[in-house]
Design a protein around this motif. Structure first.
Motif, PDB file in Angstrom:
ATOM      1  N   ARG A  63      50.589  32.523  33.137  1.00  0.00           N
ATOM      2  CA  ARG A  63      51.934  32.619  32.460  1.00  0.00           C
ATOM      3  C   ARG A  63      53.131  32.506  33.437  1.00  0.00           C
ATOM      4  N   GLY A  64      53.533  31.435  33.753  1.00  0.00           N
ATOM      5  CA  GLY A  64      54.529  31.492  34.910  1.00  0.00           C
ATOM      6  C   GLY A  64      54.362  32.330  35.975  1.00  0.00           C
ATOM      7  N   PRO A  65      55.445  32.998  36.619  1.00  0.00           N
ATOM      8  CA  PRO A  65      55.163  33.943  37.614  1.00  0.00           C
ATOM      9  C   PRO A  65      54.553  35.266  37.337  1.00  0.00           C
ATOM     10  N   SER A  66      54.199  35.366  36.001  1.00  0.00           N
ATOM     11  CA  SER A  66      53.577  36.743  35.737  1.00  0.00           C
ATOM     12  C   SER A  66      52.483  37.094  36.145  1.00  0.00           C
ATOM     13  N   ARG A  67      51.448  38.166  36.013  1.00  0.00           N
ATOM     14  CA  ARG A  67      50.180  38.254  36.304  1.00  0.00           C
ATOM     15  C   ARG A  67      49.474  38.187  34.987  1.00  0.00           C
ATOM     16  N   ASP A  68      49.914  37.570  33.880  1.00  0.00           N
ATOM     17  CA  ASP A  68      49.214  37.377  32.638  1.00  0.00           C
ATOM     18  C   ASP A  68      48.382  36.096  32.654  1.00  0.00           C
TER      19      ASP A  68
ATOM     20  N   ILE B  52      45.736  37.848  28.694  1.00  0.00           N
ATOM     21  CA  ILE B  52      45.174  39.108  29.347  1.00  0.00           C
ATOM     22  C   ILE B  52      46.356  39.711  30.299  1.00  0.00           C
ATOM     23  N   ALA B  53      46.962  40.614  29.781  1.00  0.00           N
ATOM     24  CA  ALA B  53      48.134  41.061  30.832  1.00  0.00           C
ATOM     25  C   ALA B  53      47.627  41.812  32.075  1.00  0.00           C
ATOM     26  N   ASP B  54      48.456  41.688  32.970  1.00  0.00           N
ATOM     27  CA  ASP B  54      48.560  42.539  34.298  1.00  0.00           C
ATOM     28  C   ASP B  54      47.476  42.540  35.061  1.00  0.00           C
ATOM     29  N   VAL B  55      46.657  40.893  35.166  1.00  0.00           N
ATOM     30  CA  VAL B  55      45.595  40.883  35.788  1.00  0.00           C
ATOM     31  C   VAL B  55      45.598  41.200  37.458  1.00  0.00           C
ATOM     32  N   ALA B  56      44.877  41.885  38.100  1.00  0.00           N
ATOM     33  CA  ALA B  56      44.753  42.151  39.403  1.00  0.00           C
ATOM     34  C   ALA B  56      43.439  42.378  39.928  1.00  0.00           C
ATOM     35  N   ASP B  57      43.277  42.612  41.144  1.00  0.00           N
ATOM     36  CA  ASP B  57      42.022  42.693  41.864  1.00  0.00           C
ATOM     37  C   ASP B  57      40.922  43.948  41.085  1.00  0.00           C
ATOM     38  N   ASP B  58      41.615  44.744  40.713  1.00  0.00           N
ATOM     39  CA  ASP B  58      40.790  46.156  40.151  1.00  0.00           C
ATOM     40  C   ASP B  58      41.392  46.442  38.873  1.00  0.00           C
ATOM     41  N   LYS B  59      42.089  45.476  38.092  1.00  0.00           N
ATOM     42  CA  LYS B  59      42.428  46.026  36.953  1.00  0.00           C
ATOM     43  C   LYS B  59      42.851  45.059  35.888  1.00  0.00           C
ATOM     44  N   GLN B  60      43.129  45.078  34.523  1.00  0.00           N
ATOM     45  CA  GLN B  60      43.505  44.169  33.694  1.00  0.00           C
ATOM     46  C   GLN B  60      44.170  44.967  32.529  1.00  0.00           C
ATOM     47  N   GLY B  61      45.181  44.560  32.049  1.00  0.00           N
ATOM     48  CA  GLY B  61      45.710  45.063  30.660  1.00  0.00           C
ATOM     49  C   GLY B  61      44.852  44.443  29.330  1.00  0.00           C
TER      50      GLY B  61
END
Length: 222
Positions: free
Chosen positions: A158-163, A179-188
């Motif tokens: 979603r655009g520049p977000s981490r969603d 899915i919110a805030d997807v990173a290498d070791d976590k997700q919302g």
């Protein structure tokens, strides 16, 4: 062709790191002189917004069946001028079937994370994200919401977000999830953007991430 134009020669082919990459359907009839050991067929590709990396779903041959178990994700690093295999040999060993079919590749807005899904016959698709932390690439599977089947080919950031968003099916309905805030070791948490009795067949976001455009039907309106 969606590859960066400067990487495509006059013939329409791409040669990266000693390997000739040809978009699916462009091989032509006469392949007798092709060196298949240095040939890769591109079924999907995505260029990061900063144009530093090109992600590709490739197979060693052009036959459609070669996607099942032979498709892999390659990433061309424009600065290092080399191709890295993201889904290396052996990555399928824990999958429900060795014959999964990679569906799409999608870069996050900052160009550090690559999302892709893999589908199977008889098993629900899986979602993966590979994130680059410096020179290191970290891959992780994203769990899907309970009772929701991911539509292969529907992953988008979603655009520049981490969603990370996708279309999910449940009980003959299809909804847009993120899915919110997807990173290498976590997700919302996963959020449903289209509640109710709806079937969403396609979607996209403005570059800013909002609003979303939907192709959507209901039992009363197709």
């Amino acid at each position: 062709k969606t590859l960066v134009p400067r990487l495509v020669d006059a013939s329409g082919d791409v040669k990266l790191d000693g390997v000739k990459f040809v978009l699916a359907g462009d091989l032509g009839r006469d392949r007798s002189k092709m060196e298949l050991s240095t040939l890769a067929v591109i079924w999907d590709n995505s260029v990061s917004d900063d144009q530093k990396r090109i992600a590709m779903i490739t197979t060693p041959r052009e036959e459609l069946l070669s996607n099942e178990g032979w498709s892999r994700v390659d990433v061309y690093d424009a600065l290092a001028k080399k191709v890295d295999v993201v889904t290396e040999d052996g990555w399928r060993k824990d999958h429900p079937s060795p014959y999964g079919w990679l569906n799409e590749v999608a870069w996050s807005g900052d160009g550090t994370s690559l999302a892709y899904s893999i589908g199977y016959d008889g098993y629900p698709p899986q979602m993966f994200v590979t994130t680059w932390v410096g020179e290191k690439a970290v891959r992780r599977e994203l769990p899907r919401p309970e009772g929701v089947t991911v539509q292969g080919g529907s992953l988008k950031w979603r655009g520049p977000s981490r969603d990370l968003c996708f279309l999910g099916e449940t009980r003959a309905r299809s909804r847009l999830y993120c899915i919110a805030d997807v990173a290498d070791d976590k997700q919302g948490a996963a959020q449903t953007y289209t509640e109710g009795d709806v079937y969403v067949s396609n979607y996209d976001f403005a570059r800013s991430g909002d609003p979303a455009a939907l192709v959507m039907a209901t039992p009363e309106h197709v």
